[in-house]
Scaffold this motif. Structure first.
Motif, PDB file in Angstrom:
ATOM      1  N   TYR A 172      23.476  36.622  33.762  1.00 51.31           N
ATOM      2  CA  TYR A 172      22.721  36.692  34.066  1.00 51.31           C
ATOM      3  C   TYR A 172      23.623  36.435  35.490  1.00 51.31           C
ATOM      4  O   TYR A 172      23.335  36.820  36.557  1.00 51.31           O
ATOM      5  N   VAL A 173      25.119  35.668  35.389  1.00 48.79           N
ATOM      6  CA  VAL A 173      26.121  35.977  36.517  1.00 48.79           C
ATOM      7  C   VAL A 173      26.478  36.844  36.998  1.00 48.79           C
ATOM      8  O   VAL A 173      27.020  38.157  36.253  1.00 48.79           O
ATOM      9  N   ALA A 174      26.282  37.616  38.661  1.00 45.45           N
ATOM     10  CA  ALA A 174      26.869  38.094  39.156  1.00 45.45           C
ATOM     11  C   ALA A 174      28.610  38.730  39.372  1.00 45.45           C
ATOM     12  O   ALA A 174      29.095  37.917  39.508  1.00 45.45           O
ATOM     13  N   PRO A 175      28.837  39.516  39.275  1.00 44.56           N
ATOM     14  CA  PRO A 175      30.033  40.308  38.856  1.00 44.56           C
ATOM     15  C   PRO A 175      31.228  40.536  40.464  1.00 44.56           C
ATOM     16  O   PRO A 175      32.209  39.058  39.494  1.00 44.56           O
ATOM     17  N   GLU A 176      30.578  39.885  41.444  1.00 49.22           N
ATOM     18  CA  GLU A 176      31.381  39.283  42.491  1.00 49.22           C
ATOM     19  C   GLU A 176      31.834  37.491  42.930  1.00 49.22           C
ATOM     20  O   GLU A 176      32.180  37.580  42.593  1.00 49.22           O
ATOM     21  N   VAL A 177      30.117  36.909  41.442  1.00 53.34           N
ATOM     22  CA  VAL A 177      30.564  35.421  41.885  1.00 53.34           C
ATOM     23  C   VAL A 177      32.065  35.373  40.640  1.00 53.34           C
ATOM     24  O   VAL A 177      32.461  34.626  40.768  1.00 53.34           O
ATOM     25  N   LEU A 178      32.204  35.876  39.252  1.00 55.72           N
ATOM     26  CA  LEU A 178      32.964  35.739  38.713  1.00 55.72           C
ATOM     27  C   LEU A 178      34.683  36.718  39.355  1.00 55.72           C
ATOM     28  O   LEU A 178      35.285  35.640  38.692  1.00 55.72           O
ATOM     29  N   ALA A 179      34.424  37.480  40.108  1.00 53.93           N
ATOM     30  CA  ALA A 179      35.578  37.769  40.254  1.00 53.93           C
ATOM     31  C   ALA A 179      36.238  36.213  40.776  1.00 53.93           C
ATOM     32  O   ALA A 179      37.402  37.118  42.042  1.00 53.93           O
ATOM     33  N   GLY A 180      35.827  35.899  41.832  1.00 53.69           N
ATOM     34  CA  GLY A 180      36.128  34.880  42.996  1.00 53.69           C
ATOM     35  C   GLY A 180      35.930  34.892  44.058  1.00 53.69           C
ATOM     36  O   GLY A 180      36.151  34.587  45.152  1.00 53.69           O
ATOM     37  N   ARG A 181      35.351  36.477  44.491  1.00 57.20           N
ATOM     38  CA  ARG A 181      35.489  36.253  45.623  1.00 57.20           C
ATOM     39  C   ARG A 181      33.799  35.770  46.482  1.00 57.20           C
ATOM     40  O   ARG A 181      33.551  35.431  46.279  1.00 57.20           O
ATOM     41  N   ASP A 182      34.033  36.177  47.769  1.00 58.39           N
ATOM     42  CA  ASP A 182      32.941  36.060  48.593  1.00 58.39           C
ATOM     43  C   ASP A 182      32.020  36.350  48.601  1.00 58.39           C
ATOM     44  O   ASP A 182      31.573  37.836  47.781  1.00 58.39           O
ATOM     45  N   TYR A 183      30.353  36.135  48.861  1.00 60.09           N
ATOM     46  CA  TYR A 183      28.974  37.240  47.715  1.00 60.09           C
ATOM     47  C   TYR A 183      27.943  36.461  48.607  1.00 60.09           C
ATOM     48  O   TYR A 183      28.087  35.208  49.888  1.00 60.09           O
ATOM     49  N   ASN A 184      27.570  37.310  48.874  1.00 60.55           N
ATOM     50  CA  ASN A 184      25.945  37.230  49.640  1.00 60.55           C
ATOM     51  C   ASN A 184      24.723  36.268  48.301  1.00 60.55           C
ATOM     52  O   ASN A 184      24.515  36.492  47.336  1.00 60.55           O
ATOM     53  N   GLU A 185      23.201  36.243  48.902  1.00 63.69           N
ATOM     54  CA  GLU A 185      22.700  36.222  48.245  1.00 63.69           C
ATOM     55  C   GLU A 185      21.830  37.139  47.492  1.00 63.69           C
ATOM     56  O   GLU A 185      20.941  37.037  46.171  1.00 63.69           O
ATOM     57  N   LYS A 186      22.413  38.453  47.406  1.00 64.26           N
ATOM     58  CA  LYS A 186      22.722  39.875  46.422  1.00 64.26           C
ATOM     59  C   LYS A 186      22.594  39.224  44.985  1.00 64.26           C
ATOM     60  O   LYS A 186      21.809  40.016  43.930  1.00 64.26           O
ATOM     61  N   VAL A 187      23.558  38.292  45.234  1.00 62.31           N
ATOM     62  CA  VAL A 187      23.566  37.139  43.486  1.00 62.31           C
ATOM     63  C   VAL A 187      22.159  37.836  43.066  1.00 62.31           C
ATOM     64  O   VAL A 187      22.458  37.708  41.304  1.00 62.31           O
ATOM     65  N   ASP A 188      21.283  36.770  43.531  1.00 61.02           N
ATOM     66  CA  ASP A 188      20.533  36.767  43.021  1.00 61.02           C
ATOM     67  C   ASP A 188      19.517  37.978  42.532  1.00 61.02           C
ATOM     68  O   ASP A 188      18.794  38.440  41.491  1.00 61.02           O
ATOM     69  N   VAL A 189      19.245  39.466  42.581  1.00 57.54           N
ATOM     70  CA  VAL A 189      18.986  40.091  42.496  1.00 57.54           C
ATOM     71  C   VAL A 189      19.633  40.498  41.218  1.00 57.54           C
ATOM     72  O   VAL A 189      19.000  41.221  40.069  1.00 57.54           O
TER      73      VAL A 189
END
Length: 278
Positions: A172-189
């Motif tokens: 369920y985790v978004a790719p930008e989270v796993l990439a270690g980058r900064d991310y925004n609330e769209k991880v929930d989408v």
């Protein structure tokens, strides 16, 4: 559990258990209302960061409480040994239990996705990202109303200010989270898109035999619609999935945009046209 809790609530049977604490069914000594109590033993908390997360969870729940599709918080008690939160009781099966048993029709899936996205949009409007949306955290009350729960990984965000930190659950985790980058609330989408895919197909869109393989598949983000699983799924549903599970965050829909997508508006029915909401 704390003495303050014992004075105001009567604890009944255990209904859940987590890494740090136990969830009980309880009843208010004043109103007679049945609720749930999440009781956490402080001795089990490993460091000050865990304690900060505990305090933040209660504050965030108080901030987002009041929406029909978010679990409500009623009381918080604390002493030297325990941190107790009294929350809304959701005693029906959770979404994980439901999706593990069968596929959902598009109408049924839309009946879940619409209130779930309402809850997500509400949290985002309050400057809160959940960061661990998954079927286990999508509960239902005795009237079968959907309730988003477990804000232990939630974080505050502000317009133009991103978040950091690898949190979430494999699949369920978004790719930008796993990439270690900064991310925004769209991880929930993204996480909600994974849930929608599973409801319609019965399997996750990005699969692996281990957590490492799952993370690799998520990072590739190669979204496919196998014919044997999606032969009866509408083009409108596939369009929504593409726009929720879009690796390019700037093109991924916001929660509010998901709610305006024709598939949601038409409650899972086929729309005549698919609006370009990117």
């Amino acid at each position: 559990m704390s003495e303050g809790l014992k004075r105001e609530y009567q604890l009944l049977e255990e209904i859940g258990r987590g890494r740090f604490g136990t969830v009980y069914r309880c009843v208010s000594s004043v109103s007679g209302q049945f609720l749930a109590c999440k009781s956490i033993e402080k001795v089990l908390l490993s460091d000050s960061i865990d304690r900060e997360c505990l305090d933040k969870e209660a504050k965030i729940m108080q901030l987002v409480s009041g929406h029909a599709n978010v679990v409500q918080i009623y009381d918080v008690f604390e002493d030297e040994n325990y941190h107790d939160m009294v929350i809304e009781l959701c005693d029906s099966s959770d979404l994980f239990d439901r999706v593990s048993k069968r596929l959902f029709s598009e109408t049924e899936a839309a009946g879940v996705m619409s209130p779930l996205m309402e809850a997500i949009a509400h949290c985002h409007s309050r400057g809160v990202a959940h960061r661990d949306v998954k079927p286990d955290n999508v509960l239902f009350d005795s009237r079968n109303r959907l309730k988003l729960a477990d804000f232990g990984s939630a974080e505050y965000f502000r317009e133009g200010r991103s978040m950091r930190g690898i949190v979430g659950t494999p699949y369920y985790v978004a790719p930008e989270v796993l990439a270690g980058r900064d991310y925004n609330e769209k991880v929930d989408v993204w996480s909600c898109g994974v849930i929608l895919y599973i409801m319609l197909a019965g399997i996750p869109p990005f699969y692996g035999e281990s957590a490492a393989e799952i993370f690799e598949a998520v990072l590739r983000g190669n979204l496919r619609f196998p014919t044997r699983l999606f032969h009866s799924v509408s083009p409108s549903a596939k369009d929504l999935l593409r726009k929720m599970l879009c690796k390019d965050v700037s093109r991924r829909l916001s929660a509010e945009q998901v709610l305006r997508h024709p598939w949601i508006v038409n409650a899972g029915g086929e729309a005549r046209t698919v609006a370009d909401l990117t």
